[in-house]
Design an enzyme around this catalytic site. Sequence first.
Site, PDB file in Angstrom:
ATOM      1  N   ASP A 105       0.924 -14.824  -3.541  1.00  0.00           N
ATOM      2  CA  ASP A 105       2.640 -13.746  -4.014  1.00  0.00           C
ATOM      3  C   ASP A 105       3.962 -13.353  -3.109  1.00  0.00           C
ATOM      4  O   ASP A 105       3.432 -12.273  -2.199  1.00  0.00           O
ATOM      5  CB  ASP A 105       2.201 -13.061  -5.233  1.00  0.00           C
ATOM      6  CG  ASP A 105       3.546 -12.660  -6.115  1.00  0.00           C
ATOM      7  OD1 ASP A 105       4.701 -13.377  -5.808  1.00  0.00           O
ATOM      8  OD2 ASP A 105       3.285 -11.651  -5.905  1.00  0.00           O
ATOM      9  N   ASP A 132       7.148 -11.735  -2.900  1.00  0.00           N
ATOM     10  CA  ASP A 132       7.942 -10.861  -3.451  1.00  0.00           C
ATOM     11  C   ASP A 132       8.722 -10.910  -2.897  1.00  0.00           C
ATOM     12  O   ASP A 132       8.712  -9.698  -2.257  1.00  0.00           O
ATOM     13  CB  ASP A 132       7.249  -9.808  -4.462  1.00  0.00           C
ATOM     14  CG  ASP A 132       7.829  -8.736  -5.522  1.00  0.00           C
ATOM     15  OD1 ASP A 132       9.483  -9.632  -5.865  1.00  0.00           O
ATOM     16  OD2 ASP A 132       7.334  -7.891  -6.101  1.00  0.00           O
ATOM     17  N   ASP A 135       1.829 -10.293  -0.933  1.00  0.00           N
ATOM     18  CA  ASP A 135       1.236  -9.284  -1.487  1.00  0.00           C
ATOM     19  C   ASP A 135      -0.263  -9.260  -2.020  1.00  0.00           C
ATOM     20  O   ASP A 135      -0.795 -10.426  -2.126  1.00  0.00           O
ATOM     21  CB  ASP A 135       1.571  -9.385  -3.296  1.00  0.00           C
ATOM     22  CG  ASP A 135       1.151  -8.486  -4.286  1.00  0.00           C
ATOM     23  OD1 ASP A 135       0.142  -8.190  -3.695  1.00  0.00           O
ATOM     24  OD2 ASP A 135       2.476  -7.772  -5.082  1.00  0.00           O
TER      25      ASP A 135
END
Lengths: 433, 378
Positions: free
Chosen positions: A111, A113, A335
């Site tokens: 992920d 972000d 992440d």
Amino acid sequence: MSGDDGSSSSSSSSSNSRAYSINLLKQAFKEYYFNHTHLVEAPDAIQEREFGYSRFDGTMVRHLSMRDRRELVALLMVNVPADMYCSTAYYTSPSRPMEEKGLKGADLIFDIDIKELKPRCSAMHDIRICEECSEELHDQSTACGRCGSSRVNHVIMPCNECISLGKREVKKLVEILVDDFGVDGEGDDGSGGIRVYFSGNYGFHVYVKGRYTTLDSAARREIVDYMLGRGLMDALTRRYGRRGRRGRKGAYGRGRGRSKRRSMGGRGRGVGTNDAGYSDGGEEVGGNDPLHIPASILAAEGYGWMGRIGRYLGAERVSMKSVEDAILALSVKVDPNVTMDMHRIFRLPGTLNSKSSLAKVPLMISEIDSFDPFEDACFISDREVGVHVVRAPRFTLKGNVFGPYAHEDVKLPLYAASYLICKGLAYVKQPPA
Amino acid sequence: MNRLLARYPFVADAGDYLRLLDYRLEEFDEPPMSSVVDRATRRVMAAVKGIVYDPEEHASMDEEIVSFILACVMVKATKSRALYRRFALSEAKRAEGFLVNDLDAVNKDSRDTMEVLNSIFKGVFGVEAIHSSDDSTLMLRVEDYLRYSTRFHDGHWRLINRVVHKGYVHLSIRDAVRLVRDEIYALVLERLERIQVEYEHLPEALQRRVTALKGMMLEIGREEFIEPVMERRGYPPCIINILKALEQGSNPSHTARVLLATYMLGIGKGVDEVCKLFRNAPDYNERVTRYQVEHLAGLRGNRIRYSCPSCSKVASQGLCFKSDECDSITNPLQFGRYKGGAGRGRGYGSRGEDVGADGAYERKEGEGEGGREEHEEV
């Protein structure tokens, strides 16, 4: 939704407008699921996945299982969830409580972000709004200057510049996955390879299918650390940076405790990085002393991280600081928790994100530069609706520029209206006629 | 194949020998067999002494294989689990030496090297290892590497500190072998478990040796040969779990070891007693263990006594195995306080017999719960 401009609205009108707004959103989402069913991606091994969704009232439903894609689509159309999730893991019994599910494996996911990349442009376009009186906060204060409330909504209004930052991380990640981890580029047949998605709001999701699904959580942590470059600087300092360490110890006289902590930190941090491995502008290690890394180690034709650093620096003489900068530039800011947590449910591709009403959509690496989420992920219809906009900077959707608005009633296409409602910047005053 | 079996008698095919042997154990009573029985005995004796069996005179390959199997039979007949572990470790170390030599052979594509790669790495451990002929490294698939490397706690084994390319981790021969050594240990233990043998059914020649071995174990006085690691009643499930892992000769993580040591120190066990708990760990090193335990006990370094981490900390480390008996305790030390277990019963007038006089609930000066993780392996 908050009260009207300047006047303190009654709680009933506030809750009414909230209900009207949610109704409009549900309608918009429902239309999407009816008209764009083909975009909803049923995961492979669908019967082994756990599904979950959140409702517009904030409640969450988990531990669902689906027999097939048809059942999944039916759920989306009937329940119209605010957000729809699917486990990255494969289970023997996905609908049972967590300890009885029987974990079989999980896709390797990353992920990215964009918020964590701390884009400089965010100061230009993000806004902070008091949730009580809708006043915009222009400084970094934690309470509203007008009504004193501490309920402040930080609204991210992404621009193409910050989306580009996310794209850059995706490209670095894909390069490491292909070069170091031997994953076959991108494949869209579900048999393996890398799949990249825009998250629907402010990030990117990268899935790796195939050979790495059997890794346990500890192994995934190792891969995360590899991506973040976490621990590399420590190891290099220990191995080659003797002169730097000795110098510091002599110079400051308090080097012992610090260098001890650093050298024994084990799984801990890379120098100058915080827990997540991102830069926090930490202290410089070894000053400008040349790093004692033999040229052959950082050879440009070398494999893995050393080769990557060598190619990046392209110089014969390397300082500790330049290697540290190279690691910072080359590491991928993923992440860590998302990759390590095998039991997580993750946004289902092809569904809408209730933070923006944009869809989580796939994109091809080869076309990533031309991907425009404000065009390519915006599928809500363009029939006109009336909303009250509390505050909105200028923004672009589907090639149309809107705003800026401040405390005004406007007629907007549904996609723009739902975008602002999702961000908490607009609400519906009256029920639609 | 026999050449390979002589050095690595624990690989799958050795099982065939075992089955064959089941029918012929009595033959070892006959005088011509005494040399192989002696050889097997020396093999076990090396294990009892904690050294690697390295005979001066080389035997035939068959004798090597049979002596291993006979040694297994004798070890099993002692019914001492501690000896099982010692024997497995001794054989694993022996195999480690052979592996390094075989893989490091000057001629990389020699028959030995290829046999080892195919039969042992791939056949036994399911690890596909490719030899890179240009620079004497072995290449292991990333997922295979991680399956083993995450058991080690040293930074040396972290993926970030490895050369990773096209899905393979490049390793020195020595590191590759070290990676699977614990598996050899587990495999020998498994082989021992599978052997069905009773002392009474052994031929007389073997019975004599087994009796002698038992005597030798008593003489050496290694307590672990005679008594179980520690009475476990009354310990919280998190501690029992680690003790069980140690008893089985597996490799608990650093945090698990810190938990066990601080708990035991917390209930008043002495440093010596705590050190003994770790002696079954595959990577046990008495000197290092003593240093670490003394450090935790506040006898070394910064002189800070480390307290047992709280239940929430233990849970966050994935070491909590909460049971109903845990009730609402917030620290493993509180376990059994009301139930008269190993916990101390402080404030209720009962100082458990097995509990030391001081320190159990002493606040350490300075550090937050769990202490700093500055230690290498306990």
